[in-house]
Design an enzyme around this catalytic site. Structure first.
Site, PDB file in Angstrom:
ATOM      1  N   ASP A  16     -35.656 -37.219 -15.469  1.00  0.00           N
ATOM      2  CA  ASP A  16     -34.400 -37.933 -15.229  1.00  0.00           C
ATOM      3  C   ASP A  16     -33.309 -36.904 -14.984  1.00  0.00           C
ATOM      4  O   ASP A  16     -33.431 -35.736 -15.378  1.00  0.00           O
ATOM      5  CB  ASP A  16     -34.035 -38.809 -16.431  1.00  0.00           C
ATOM      6  CG  ASP A  16     -32.828 -39.694 -16.121  1.00  0.00           C
ATOM      7  OD1 ASP A  16     -32.851 -40.407 -15.106  1.00  0.00           O
ATOM      8  OD2 ASP A  16     -31.844 -39.649 -16.875  1.00  0.00           O
ATOM      9  N   SER A  17     -32.226 -37.366 -14.375  1.00  0.00           N
ATOM     10  CA  SER A  17     -31.083 -36.481 -14.182  1.00  0.00           C
ATOM     11  C   SER A  17     -30.500 -36.067 -15.532  1.00  0.00           C
ATOM     12  O   SER A  17     -29.885 -35.020 -15.647  1.00  0.00           O
ATOM     13  CB  SER A  17     -30.018 -37.194 -13.360  1.00  0.00           C
ATOM     14  OG  SER A  17     -29.660 -38.398 -14.007  1.00  0.00           O
ATOM     15  N   CYS A  79     -35.754 -42.085 -12.922  1.00  0.00           N
ATOM     16  CA  CYS A  79     -34.342 -42.076 -12.544  1.00  0.00           C
ATOM     17  C   CYS A  79     -34.256 -42.852 -11.245  1.00  0.00           C
ATOM     18  O   CYS A  79     -34.930 -42.499 -10.259  1.00  0.00           O
ATOM     19  CB  CYS A  79     -33.874 -40.629 -12.347  1.00  0.00           C
ATOM     20  SG  CYS A  79     -32.203 -40.492 -11.682  1.00  0.00           S
ATOM     21  N   GLU A 164     -22.782 -41.665 -21.514  1.00  0.00           N
ATOM     22  CA  GLU A 164     -22.870 -40.219 -21.784  1.00  0.00           C
ATOM     23  C   GLU A 164     -21.774 -39.756 -22.743  1.00  0.00           C
ATOM     24  O   GLU A 164     -21.956 -38.815 -23.500  1.00  0.00           O
ATOM     25  CB  GLU A 164     -22.775 -39.428 -20.475  1.00  0.00           C
ATOM     26  CG  GLU A 164     -23.915 -39.714 -19.511  1.00  0.00           C
ATOM     27  CD  GLU A 164     -25.064 -38.723 -19.619  1.00  0.00           C
ATOM     28  OE1 GLU A 164     -24.809 -37.575 -19.966  1.00  0.00           O
ATOM     29  OE2 GLU A 164     -26.213 -39.142 -19.357  1.00  0.00           O
ATOM     30  N   CYS A 198     -30.587 -48.781 -13.392  1.00  0.00           N
ATOM     31  CA  CYS A 198     -30.168 -47.441 -13.808  1.00  0.00           C
ATOM     32  C   CYS A 198     -30.633 -47.276 -15.240  1.00  0.00           C
ATOM     33  O   CYS A 198     -30.472 -48.182 -16.075  1.00  0.00           O
ATOM     34  CB  CYS A 198     -28.655 -47.283 -13.729  1.00  0.00           C
ATOM     35  SG  CYS A 198     -28.078 -45.734 -14.474  1.00  0.00           S
ATOM     36  N   HIS A 200     -29.586 -45.705 -17.720  1.00  0.00           N
ATOM     37  CA  HIS A 200     -28.608 -45.711 -18.820  1.00  0.00           C
ATOM     38  C   HIS A 200     -28.222 -47.122 -19.253  1.00  0.00           C
ATOM     39  O   HIS A 200     -27.741 -47.327 -20.362  1.00  0.00           O
ATOM     40  CB  HIS A 200     -27.315 -45.017 -18.395  1.00  0.00           C
ATOM     41  CG  HIS A 200     -27.391 -43.530 -18.367  1.00  0.00           C
ATOM     42  ND1 HIS A 200     -28.224 -42.840 -17.527  1.00  0.00           N
ATOM     43  CD2 HIS A 200     -26.714 -42.599 -19.084  1.00  0.00           C
ATOM     44  CE1 HIS A 200     -28.065 -41.557 -17.719  1.00  0.00           C
ATOM     45  NE2 HIS A 200     -27.150 -41.373 -18.657  1.00  0.00           N
TER      46      HIS A 200
HETATM   47  N1  DGL Z   1     -30.582 -41.815 -14.412  1.00  0.00           N
HETATM   48  C1  DGL Z   1     -29.800 -42.243 -13.285  1.00  0.00           C
HETATM   49  C2  DGL Z   1     -30.378 -43.528 -12.679  1.00  0.00           C
HETATM   50  O1  DGL Z   1     -31.287 -44.159 -13.226  1.00  0.00           O
HETATM   51  C3  DGL Z   1     -28.341 -42.441 -13.609  1.00  0.00           C
HETATM   52  C4  DGL Z   1     -27.604 -41.235 -14.088  1.00  0.00           C
HETATM   53  C5  DGL Z   1     -27.026 -40.337 -13.014  1.00  0.00           C
HETATM   54  O2  DGL Z   1     -26.127 -40.763 -12.270  1.00  0.00           O
HETATM   55  O3  DGL Z   1     -27.479 -39.201 -12.950  1.00  0.00           O
HETATM   56  O4  DGL Z   1     -29.945 -43.896 -11.621  1.00  0.00           O
END
Ligand code: DGL
Length: 279
Positions: A16-17, A79, A164, A198, A200
């Protein structure tokens, strides 16, 4: 330099990012607890949500190559933004050059498959980062599988920062959550199913539901991706055989491990000890 580790079995890579993919990792571990996992968060370069296609592709490819060097044969891009902007090119262009026996899978296709089972009105809403919504990846995947469905997206650029920065449970979060939920339903009042596209957003679930009529269901991805992975491993014993089963999870971050350990506790109810990774 070698692009992959020797051909012995390895952990399943979960990318993931940042922290959001931990919601997907939890879902996967609850259904497939016996496998070994390596989680990597590219926290130093997160968020990906508003970055260009080129940047997200470049960063995601670096992460995939890092996983291969760790011995992973199967990598899940947990992600949505990376799945939307980088997965197809990595599968079609890079994997044949690096090692065509290794696999990289995303989260959008399994979610699109599952959502066909849910909506009665055939009107679906997707909430995601700007990158995911602009890519129209959900519309494209759902149209392939369920052409009868109408799909409407809503980009929610403030939602990842709310999580975050640990602001998601505070009163200020309500403003941004209400705003995007209302925007989506104004665009298509027939929506009866909303996908949290997403990683999050599951942390915002309670507040999202607060602003939705009761007849609208909200779907998050952890269990969907987990079920799909289980099915994939059953259908692909040759890949399953390349995944070690020791029940361990290693955590890596491109930023400070101390910060990762602290923040990850929002997503996981356990103490973890992350290590630094250089991509
Ligand atoms: N994990 C990213 C997603 O599922 C969202 C977080 C980011 O913008 O890096 O799209």
């Amino acid at each position: 330099m070698e692009k992959t580790a020797p051909d012995k079995a390895g952990a399943v890579g979960i990318f993931d990012s940042g922290y959001g993919g931990l919601t997907v990792l939890s879902g996967i571990k609850s259904i497939l607890p016996d496998y070994d996992y390596i989680y990597l968060g590219d926290n130093a370069r997160a968020p990906y949500g508003n970055r260009s296609f080129e940047r997200v592709y470049e960063f995601t490819l670096e992460a995939v190559e890092w996983f291969f060097k760790q011995g992973c044969h199967l990598v899940i891009l947990a992600c949505n933004t990376a799945s939307a902007k980088a997965l197809r090119t990595i599968q079609q262009v890079n994997l044949p050059l690096i090692d065509s026996s290794r696999r990289v899978l995303g989260v959008i296709r399994p979610t699109a498959e599952y959502v066909g089972l849910l909506s009665k009105t055939k009107h679906i809403g997707i909430m995601g980062t700007e990158g995911t919504i602009q890519s129209k990846s959900y519309e494209i995947e759902i149209a392939k599988l369920h052409p009868e469905m109408t799909v409407t997206g809503e980009a929610c650029p403030m939602w990842v920062p709310l999580v975050e920065n640990r602001e998601y449970n505070k009163p200020g979060a309500d403003y941004f959550i209400k705003q995007h939920v209302e925007n989506l339903l104004n665009k298509d009042p027939q929506i009866d199913t909303i996908i949290l596209g997403c990683t999050h957003y599951p942390l915002l679930m309670d507040k999202i539901k607060r602003y939705l009529p009761e007849n609208i269901s909200v779907v998050s991805q952890g269990n969907i991706v987990a079920d799909s992975l289980k099915d994939y491993l059953n259908r692909h014993p040759e890949i399953d055989a390349k995944c070690t089963k020791g029940g361990t999870t290693g955590y890596f971050t491109t930023d400070s491990p101390d910060k990762f350990n602290y923040q990850a506790s929002i997503f996981l109810e356990e103490q973890i000890v992350a290590e630094n990774a250089t991509l």
